[in-house]
Motif scaffolding. Structure first.
Motif, PDB file in Angstrom:
ATOM      1  N   TRP A 245       0.824  -1.206   0.000  1.00 35.10           N
ATOM      2  CA  TRP A 245       0.000   0.000   0.000  1.00 35.10           C
ATOM      3  C   TRP A 245       0.859   1.257   0.000  1.00 35.10           C
ATOM      4  CZ3 TRP A 245      -5.237   0.176  -0.489  1.00 35.10           C
ATOM      5  CH2 TRP A 245      -5.921  -1.032  -0.342  1.00 35.10           C
ATOM      6  N   GLU A 246       0.440   2.245  -0.804  1.00 35.80           N
ATOM      7  CA  GLU A 246       0.868   3.645  -0.722  1.00 35.80           C
ATOM      8  C   GLU A 246       2.382   3.794  -0.670  1.00 35.80           C
ATOM      9  OE1 GLU A 246      -1.159   5.252   2.621  1.00 35.80           O
ATOM     10  OE2 GLU A 246      -3.117   5.165   1.681  1.00 35.80           O
ATOM     11  N   ALA A 247       3.047   3.246  -1.677  1.00 35.12           N
ATOM     12  CA  ALA A 247       4.490   3.423  -1.824  1.00 35.12           C
ATOM     13  C   ALA A 247       4.746   4.634  -2.723  1.00 35.12           C
ATOM     14  CB  ALA A 247       5.113   2.170  -2.427  1.00 35.12           C
ATOM     15  N   GLN A 248       5.611   5.531  -2.270  1.00 34.40           N
ATOM     16  CA  GLN A 248       5.960   6.703  -3.071  1.00 34.40           C
ATOM     17  C   GLN A 248       6.985   6.267  -4.125  1.00 34.40           C
ATOM     18  OE1 GLN A 248       8.851   8.795  -3.274  1.00 34.40           O
ATOM     19  NE2 GLN A 248       7.805  10.378  -4.442  1.00 34.40           N
ATOM     20  N   LEU A 249       6.759   6.648  -5.409  1.00 30.64           N
ATOM     21  CA  LEU A 249       7.544   6.108  -6.505  1.00 30.64           C
ATOM     22  C   LEU A 249       9.039   6.395  -6.365  1.00 30.64           C
ATOM     23  CD1 LEU A 249       5.386   6.620  -9.723  1.00 30.64           C
ATOM     24  CD2 LEU A 249       6.228   4.488  -8.764  1.00 30.64           C
ATOM     25  N   GLY A 250       9.403   7.579  -5.902  1.00 29.35           N
ATOM     26  CA  GLY A 250      10.819   7.897  -5.750  1.00 29.35           C
ATOM     27  C   GLY A 250      11.503   6.996  -4.747  1.00 29.35           C
ATOM     28  N   GLN A 251      10.872   6.828  -3.564  1.00 25.40           N
ATOM     29  CA  GLN A 251      11.451   5.958  -2.547  1.00 25.40           C
ATOM     30  C   GLN A 251      11.371   4.494  -2.950  1.00 25.40           C
ATOM     31  OE1 GLN A 251      13.018   6.995   0.450  1.00 25.40           O
ATOM     32  NE2 GLN A 251      12.954   8.902  -0.723  1.00 25.40           N
ATOM     33  N   LEU A 252      10.301   4.120  -3.664  1.00 28.98           N
ATOM     34  CA  LEU A 252      10.189   2.745  -4.130  1.00 28.98           C
ATOM     35  C   LEU A 252      11.300   2.423  -5.129  1.00 28.98           C
ATOM     36  CD1 LEU A 252       8.600   0.100  -4.197  1.00 28.98           C
ATOM     37  CD2 LEU A 252       7.166   1.078  -5.988  1.00 28.98           C
ATOM     38  N   ALA A 253      11.604   3.370  -6.032  1.00 27.98           N
ATOM     39  CA  ALA A 253      12.688   3.150  -6.991  1.00 27.98           C
ATOM     40  C   ALA A 253      14.030   3.027  -6.276  1.00 27.98           C
ATOM     41  CB  ALA A 253      12.722   4.289  -8.008  1.00 27.98           C
ATOM     42  N   ARG A 254      14.270   3.869  -5.280  1.00 30.36           N
ATOM     43  CA  ARG A 254      15.515   3.752  -4.517  1.00 30.36           C
ATOM     44  C   ARG A 254      15.594   2.417  -3.792  1.00 30.36           C
ATOM     45  NH1 ARG A 254      17.076   7.793  -0.426  1.00 30.36           N
ATOM     46  NH2 ARG A 254      19.146   6.993  -0.920  1.00 30.36           N
ATOM     47  N   LEU A 255      14.440   1.939  -3.323  1.00 31.95           N
ATOM     48  CA  LEU A 255      14.410   0.649  -2.643  1.00 31.95           C
ATOM     49  C   LEU A 255      14.746  -0.486  -3.601  1.00 31.95           C
ATOM     50  CD1 LEU A 255      13.557  -1.045  -0.084  1.00 31.95           C
ATOM     51  CD2 LEU A 255      11.285  -1.126  -1.108  1.00 31.95           C
ATOM     52  N   VAL A 256      14.227  -0.438  -4.820  1.00 31.92           N
ATOM     53  CA  VAL A 256      14.374  -1.555  -5.745  1.00 31.92           C
ATOM     54  C   VAL A 256      15.684  -1.486  -6.506  1.00 31.92           C
ATOM     55  CG1 VAL A 256      13.359  -2.694  -7.753  1.00 31.92           C
ATOM     56  CG2 VAL A 256      11.883  -1.819  -5.939  1.00 31.92           C
ATOM     57  N   ILE A 257      16.018  -0.316  -7.094  1.00 36.13           N
ATOM     58  CA  ILE A 257      17.192  -0.219  -7.962  1.00 36.13           C
ATOM     59  C   ILE A 257      18.340   0.540  -7.322  1.00 36.13           C
ATOM     60  CG2 ILE A 257      15.746  -0.351 -10.006  1.00 36.13           C
ATOM     61  CD1 ILE A 257      16.049   2.621 -10.392  1.00 36.13           C
ATOM     62  N   GLY A 258      18.146   1.118  -6.141  1.00 32.36           N
ATOM     63  CA  GLY A 258      19.235   1.765  -5.431  1.00 32.36           C
ATOM     64  C   GLY A 258      19.441   3.223  -5.751  1.00 32.36           C
ATOM     65  N   SER A 259      18.647   3.822  -6.648  1.00 31.77           N
ATOM     66  CA  SER A 259      18.781   5.234  -6.982  1.00 31.77           C
ATOM     67  C   SER A 259      17.410   5.802  -7.296  1.00 31.77           C
ATOM     68  CB  SER A 259      19.721   5.430  -8.183  1.00 31.77           C
ATOM     69  OG  SER A 259      19.199   4.793  -9.329  1.00 31.77           O
TER      70      SER A 259
END
Length: 874
Positions: A245-259
């Motif tokens: 639920w409710e993942a912010q795209l910028g933080q989600l991208a940093r979580l998945v790809i590291g940047s």
């Protein structure tokens, strides 16, 4: 009688209640001291180890009776199976284990619930696809439900405790490698609802251990799962509900790809699974709201809500009956197909109905940071494309391909493609972002591009077949005699564009700006005939940070960043730079793009009466710490310094050549005149006339800096000989006047040419000389007055005479110089005068000293004193 019976029953209940209370108090007071806690430590350890199928260690055990009888375990560690690693599978500092009271009546101690807080759990997946929790659950299930007949008389199965963890952490590993992904603040429950019915509930916060994330924006993961016993694992009934639920795209991208690629918006994902591992019916839903880039907030952020359903076969890694739908704007996208797995070929189809072109532009601007936010797009896309690759045995044989190549006499042979169908774009229009006239096309057709086989360099084993892609062609009137023809090839991983034709300078400037070319601003100072364009570009949809021009690659190899190659040719153009007084007229200039740089070669130009050719290298990308200066080469024919001065300064501009040029060399902060750019290169001239002196075949290296200029490697023919030297110009802001340093070596100078320069008649052998001089100022008077330095010369077998051949007396030279074997001298330069010192003239064995001076002027004034005779030493 009835009332007496009732009173007796009430008294008996009170008696039993009092007796129970007394017994409980006695148990609390008397029983605990009689129990040996250390005796139960090993028993509890064995019970947990037997239930989990792993070695269990703990430091101490404490008995608790309230609020429920049980034990408090300290420093609990559940060891890992060596096949999955060396780290413990579970570690907790404090564990509460409650006891099943009914088991005490049977003379057994059974753990009912195990509760941990602030625990650490390691979940490991091997390279073979096995999970470390799988054998743990299998062992626990086997202990809880043994096969019929496995128990002896009086034995029963050891029930699995209710496992729960709060505020704990779950780490993930790939074999021995610990991944940076983890779940924090996790609440986990695992229990057996009924025999053969297992339940799992999880709630946690995704995080990375190697990055600092705003955990409030990574969303919340919730999982509920149910599994039932079966004879085989592939037949186990499963039910899984997973939500993020409710993942912010910028933080989600940093979580998945590291940047952080600069995406913004909120994302929610759901997955629901029902069935068995052999046939699992899966439903997914992905919702996004407010999707945009961090640099700008568009008027209508991109939203989508996509749902998919399919049947998944875990053993075959196959997807069956895939169906995905998503509304987008006023249109709809439908994806359908099968992914059979096990090497079988997939079959997919994509159908779009009235999808806005603006949605595609928004998607492109979201994933690409170099696309102008001012662009606006109109039009809709409709159609259907099917993907059905041809089996290898159905592809043309090598013999057939060779025959096709021979017939076509071309480098590429057409092959059957996997795509069929087409997309039609109706009412396409691109406007805004500086486009004076919109780019329009009433109807565009995107259809499958013919697959071609490309030749591969030696050592490559692949056949070099281009991947499946869609292709469209559009013509754009751009102010030239022929329009620009643009061919676009769009694939899943990237794009290819080719542009060929003519465009006016103004239109080319607009298109370069829209394309995101960083050097488009240089076209602002250019005007002239239409330019000829022959360019090709390719790259991935999501490039790495920092796009750079690079060598063109085969289409089967999508580069990691954007690449551009080709040529742009100018004819009859003129260019005006802020640091020049007049326009530069360009008869022809060709820009070569590729190989990691931009190169103008050749440039045929004229600047007033000055004509020449040049080349200019502009590095397109420079890494940290690397030199990143433009490099040039300029060649002139016959060049006159006076003509060059008139061209640079302009006919009516006041000041001197030096003063104006030096002012332009100064930093912009110290002068209202724009500074020259920092460049370096070489200058060549067939001849350079400097007043009474002419340099021929002159070559010099020139570097223009922020605080001056450097001349290196000056080589030229001069006065019948050769000169090699260099110098510097310093225009630092703390200096009142510019300062120069010049030095050179003169070889084999002609005495006749040198004498003529001084107004004397000299002849004989050649002269050798070297010297260094420091000067400052703007005008010739400043330079002459400030000159300081030294000079040394050596002249062998020479003859010197006065201006008029020896008469009158004041113009005559000393007799000792009329003929000599060698004349050597050092000279000091100061106060506008060159003064001889240590001057010796040798004739045979006799030496003479000569005194003399040269006063700067036009013409220069030379005086030589009579020699003083000395007896030469033998």
């Amino acid at each position: 009688m009835t009332e007496d019976v009732q009173r007796w029953k009430k008294r008996r209940r009170r008696l039993w209640l009092a007796t129970a209370v007394v017994a409980a108090i006695l148990a609390i007071v008397v029983v605990p001291p009689l129990l040996s806690i250390s005796r139960y430590k090993s028993r509890i350890t064995n019970l947990m180890s037997e239930s989990l199928g792993r070695p269990v260690r703990l430091s101490s055990v404490e008995l608790r009776l309230f609020p429920w009888p049980g034990f408090v375990l300290t420093d609990l560690t559940v060891e890992e199976d060596p096949a999955y690693g060396a780290e413990p599978v579970l570690h907790a500092e404090t564990v509460r284990a409650s006891i099943r009271l009914l088991s005490l009546w049977r003379g057994r101690v059974e753990i009912g619930t195990i509760s941990v807080d602030n625990a650490s759990l390691n979940v490991v997946r091997t390279t073979g696809g096995r999970w470390n929790l799988d054998p743990l659950f299998r062992t626990a299930a086997a202990k809880a439900q043994p096969a019929t007949g496995s128990m002896g008389p009086g034995r029963r199965a050891t029930p699995l405790p209710y496992l729960e963890a709060t505020n704990s952490r779950i780490n993930f590993k790939r074999g021995a490698e610990k991944l940076p992904f983890s779940l924090l603040e996790t609440d986990l429950s695992f229990w057996q609802e009924e025999p053969g019915d297992w339940r799992l509930r999880l709630r946690g916060q995704p995080a990375r251990t190697d990055l600092s994330l705003n955990l409030g924006d990574t969303g919340l993961v919730r999982l509920e799962a149910r599994a039932q016993s079966a004879s085989e694992l592939r037949k186990v009934p499963l039910h899984v509900d997973l939500e993020w639920w409710e993942a912010q795209l910028g933080q989600l991208a940093r979580l998945v790809i590291g940047s952080d690629p600069g995406w913004r918006g909120d994302l929610t994902g759901e997955l629901h699974l029902d069935g068995t591992p052999d046939a699992a019916q899966i439903q997914t839903r992905l919702r996004a709201t407010g999707v945009h880039r961090a640099e700008f907030a568009p008027a209508a952020p991109m939203d989508f809500d996509a749902s998919c359903g399919f049947l998944y076969h875990f053993s075959a890694r196959a997807v069956e009956n895939l169906a995905c739908d998503s509304p987008l704007g006023d249109g709809r996208i439908h994806l359908a197909g099968d992914l059979p797995g096990s090497g079988a070929l997939p079959h997919l189809s994509v159908e779009v109905d009235r999808i806005p072109v603006a949605a595609g532009l928004d998607a492109l601007r979201t994933i690409r940071s170099d696309f102008g936010p001012g662009l606006e797009a109109a039009g809709t896309v409709s159609g259907k494309i099917s993907y059905a690759p041809v089996a290898p045995e159905a592809a043309p044989s090598a013999k057939q391909r060779r025959a096709a190549k021979g017939r076509a006499a071309k480098a590429h042979a057409a092959l059957p493609g996997p795509l069929t169908g087409s997309f039609t774009v109706a009412g396409f229009q691109l406007s805004g972002d500086g486009l004076g006239t919109p780019i329009q096309a009433s109807r565009l057709v995107l259809e499958p591009a013919a697959a071609v086989e490309q030749s591969q360099p030696q050592g490559r084993s692949s056949a070099g077949i281009q991947p499946a892609a869609l292709q469209a062609t559009v013509t754009i009137p751009a102010g030239g005699t022929s329009p620009l023809a643009v061919i676009a090839r769009l694939g899943l991983s990237g794009y290819q564009l080719t542009v060929h034709g003519q465009a006016s300078v103004a239109r080319a400037r607009e298109l370069a700006h829209v394309a995101g070319m960083g050097d488009a601003a240089a076209l602002e100072s250019l005007a002239g005939d239409p330019v000829s364009v022959d360019l090709g570009a390719q790259g991935p949809w999501m490039p790495k940070e920092g796009a750079a021009f690079s060598k063109s690659l085969p289409a089967a190899e999508t580069p990691a960043t954007d690449s551009l190659s080709g040529t742009v040719t100018l004819h009859n153009a003129n260019w005006k730079a802020d640091f020049l007084a007049n326009h530069v007229e360009i008869a022809q200039a060709t820009l070569h793009v590729g190989q990691g740089q931009l190169r103008w070669d050749p440039i045929v130009f004229s600047y007033g009466p000055v004509k020449g050719t040049a080349s200019l290298d502009l590095p397109a990308h420079c890494g940290a710490g690397e030199p990143c200066q433009p490099k040039f080469q300029v060649e002139f024919g016959n060049l006159d310094a006076g003509a060059l001065q008139a061209a640079i300064l302009g006919a009516h501009e006041k000041g001197t050549l030096l003063s104006t040029l030096i002012a332009r060399f100064r930093p912009a902060s110290s002068s209202t005149t724009p500074a020259w750019p920092t460049v370096e290169g070489t200058v060549k001239a067939d001849s350079l006339v400097l007043g009474p002196v002419t340099l021929t075949d002159a070559t010099a290296g020139l570097r223009i800096l922020a605080t001056g200029a450097e001349i290196t490697g000056l080589d030229a023919d001069l006065l019948g000989g050769h000169v090699h030297g260099g110098g510097t110009l310093s225009t630092a802001s703390d200096q009142a006047k510019p300062a120069y340093t010049l030095e050179g070596e003169f070889e084999k100078l002609s005495p006749a040419a040198v004498g003529q320069l001084l107004g004397l008649k000299w002849s004989g052998g050649v002269l050798q000389a070297d010297g260094k001089i420091d000067l400052s100022g703007f005008t010739d008077k400043d330079l002459a007055a400030s000159a300081k330095g030294n000079l040394h010369f050596d002249w062998r077998h020479g003859m010197a005479a006065g201006r008029n051949g020896g008469s009158p007396a004041e113009d005559a030279v000393p007799e000792v110089l009329t003929r000599f074997d060698r004349w050597t001298a050092d000279a000091d330069i100061a106060n506008g005068t060159v003064t001889l010192k240590d001057s010796e003239v040798l004739l045979g064995t006799r030496k003479r000293a000569v005194e003399g001076a040269l006063i700067f002027g036009d013409p220069p004034k030379v005086t030589l004193a009579a020699p003083k005779e000395t007896q030469a030493k033998r």
